[in-house]
Design a protein around this motif. Structure first.
Motif, mmCIF file in Angstrom:
data_model
loop_
_atom_site.group_PDB
_atom_site.id
_atom_site.type_symbol
_atom_site.label_atom_id
_atom_site.label_comp_id
_atom_site.label_asym_id
_atom_site.label_seq_id
_atom_site.Cartn_x
_atom_site.Cartn_y
_atom_site.Cartn_z
ATOM 1 N N SER A 19 -60.320 9.347 11.647
ATOM 2 C CA SER A 19 -60.632 10.075 12.876
ATOM 3 C C SER A 19 -61.704 11.110 12.541
ATOM 4 C CB SER A 19 -59.386 10.777 13.421
ATOM 5 O OG SER A 19 -58.420 9.839 13.798
ATOM 6 N N CYS A 20 -62.502 11.452 13.553
ATOM 7 C CA CYS A 20 -63.583 12.401 13.324
ATOM 8 C C CYS A 20 -63.533 13.519 14.348
ATOM 9 C CB CYS A 20 -64.939 11.692 13.385
ATOM 10 S SG CYS A 20 -65.369 11.068 15.031
ATOM 11 N N HIS A 22 -65.344 13.948 16.793
ATOM 12 C CA HIS A 22 -65.694 13.459 18.128
ATOM 13 C C HIS A 22 -64.576 12.659 18.788
ATOM 14 C CE1 HIS A 22 -69.455 13.780 15.716
ATOM 15 N NE2 HIS A 22 -69.749 14.575 16.727
ATOM 16 N N TYR A 23 -63.832 11.901 17.994
ATOM 17 C CA TYR A 23 -62.779 11.022 18.504
ATOM 18 C C TYR A 23 -61.542 11.197 17.626
ATOM 19 C CZ TYR A 23 -66.696 8.831 20.927
ATOM 20 O OH TYR A 23 -67.798 8.598 21.714
ATOM 21 N N GLN A 24 -60.486 11.779 18.206
ATOM 22 C CA GLN A 24 -59.297 12.090 17.423
ATOM 23 C C GLN A 24 -58.013 11.572 18.042
ATOM 24 O OE1 GLN A 24 -59.111 16.239 16.210
ATOM 25 N NE2 GLN A 24 -61.312 16.402 16.448
ATOM 26 N N GLY A 25 -58.123 10.557 18.889
ATOM 27 C CA GLY A 25 -56.920 9.988 19.479
ATOM 28 C C GLY A 25 -56.105 9.223 18.452
ATOM 29 N N ASP A 28 -57.840 6.101 17.328
ATOM 30 C CA ASP A 28 -59.213 6.216 16.814
ATOM 31 C C ASP A 28 -59.175 6.164 15.293
ATOM 32 O OD1 ASP A 28 -60.617 6.458 19.288
ATOM 33 O OD2 ASP A 28 -59.862 8.510 19.451
ATOM 34 N N CYS A 43 -68.049 7.165 13.747
ATOM 35 C CA CYS A 43 -68.622 6.872 15.057
ATOM 36 C C CYS A 43 -70.133 7.048 15.030
ATOM 37 C CB CYS A 43 -68.001 7.764 16.139
ATOM 38 S SG CYS A 43 -68.579 9.477 16.170
ATOM 39 N N CYS A 46 -71.263 10.713 14.538
ATOM 40 C CA CYS A 46 -71.194 11.159 13.141
ATOM 41 C C CYS A 46 -72.429 10.685 12.379
ATOM 42 C CB CYS A 46 -69.938 10.618 12.462
ATOM 43 S SG CYS A 46 -68.402 11.343 13.033
ATOM 44 N N ASN A 96 -58.277 1.631 19.313
ATOM 45 C CA ASN A 96 -58.623 2.178 20.623
ATOM 46 C C ASN A 96 -59.426 1.136 21.397
ATOM 47 O OD1 ASN A 96 -59.658 3.524 22.843
ATOM 48 N ND2 ASN A 96 -60.086 5.400 21.714
ATOM 49 N N CYS A 99 -63.050 1.759 22.656
ATOM 50 C CA CYS A 99 -64.225 1.645 21.785
ATOM 51 C C CYS A 99 -65.157 0.528 22.248
ATOM 52 C CB CYS A 99 -63.802 1.419 20.341
ATOM 53 S SG CYS A 99 -63.018 2.850 19.584
ATOM 54 N N HIS A 102 -68.470 1.367 23.768
ATOM 55 C CA HIS A 102 -69.530 1.929 22.928
ATOM 56 C C HIS A 102 -70.135 0.899 21.963
ATOM 57 C CE1 HIS A 102 -68.228 5.957 24.171
ATOM 58 N NE2 HIS A 102 -67.019 5.446 24.090
#
Length: 112
Positions: A19-20, A22-25, A28, A43, A46, A96, A99, A102
């Motif tokens: 996870s980063c 920007h996306y922490q679900g 993710d 992502c 990043c 996820n 995604c 994207h």
């Protein structure tokens, strides 16, 4: 437990599941190897913020390449496998599904 051969993931990673910032679900948990540099990032944001070069998409004829890393177990999937999966085929950790919205940041989706 992860393998000692697990690829490194660059960028602002916030946990061992890739996870980063920007996306922490909870789902993710994938990192993507970028076609331009061969490095894994969580992502496209990043990569944009830290790679120092523009991102390039994987061409449609390269979708047989291992370019997806499951953050849960370290298993690498081909792009084709990832497109068909909702979870890791190795450990069953869920990915996820959002995604998919994207994909154009990483992969050519039409004839290339």
């Amino acid at each position: 437990m992860t393998s000692p051969e697990r690829p490194r993931v660059l960028g602002p990673v916030v946990d061992d599941m890739t996870s980063c910032v920007h996306y922490q679900g909870a789902t993710d948990i994938v990192a993507i190897r970028f076609a331009c540099c061969g490095e894994y990032y969580p992502c496209h944001l990043c990569h944009e913020e830290t790679a120092g070069h523009p991102a390039q998409q994987w061409a449609t004829d390269q979708h047989d390449r291992e370019a997806i890393l499951c953050g849960a177990c370290g298993h690498e999937l081909t792009i084709t496998e990832y497109f068909a999966a909702t979870a890791c085929p190795q450990c069953a950790a869920l990915f996820n599904e959002g995604c998919e919205l994207h994909r154009e940041h990483y992969f050519q989706l039409g004839p290339g």
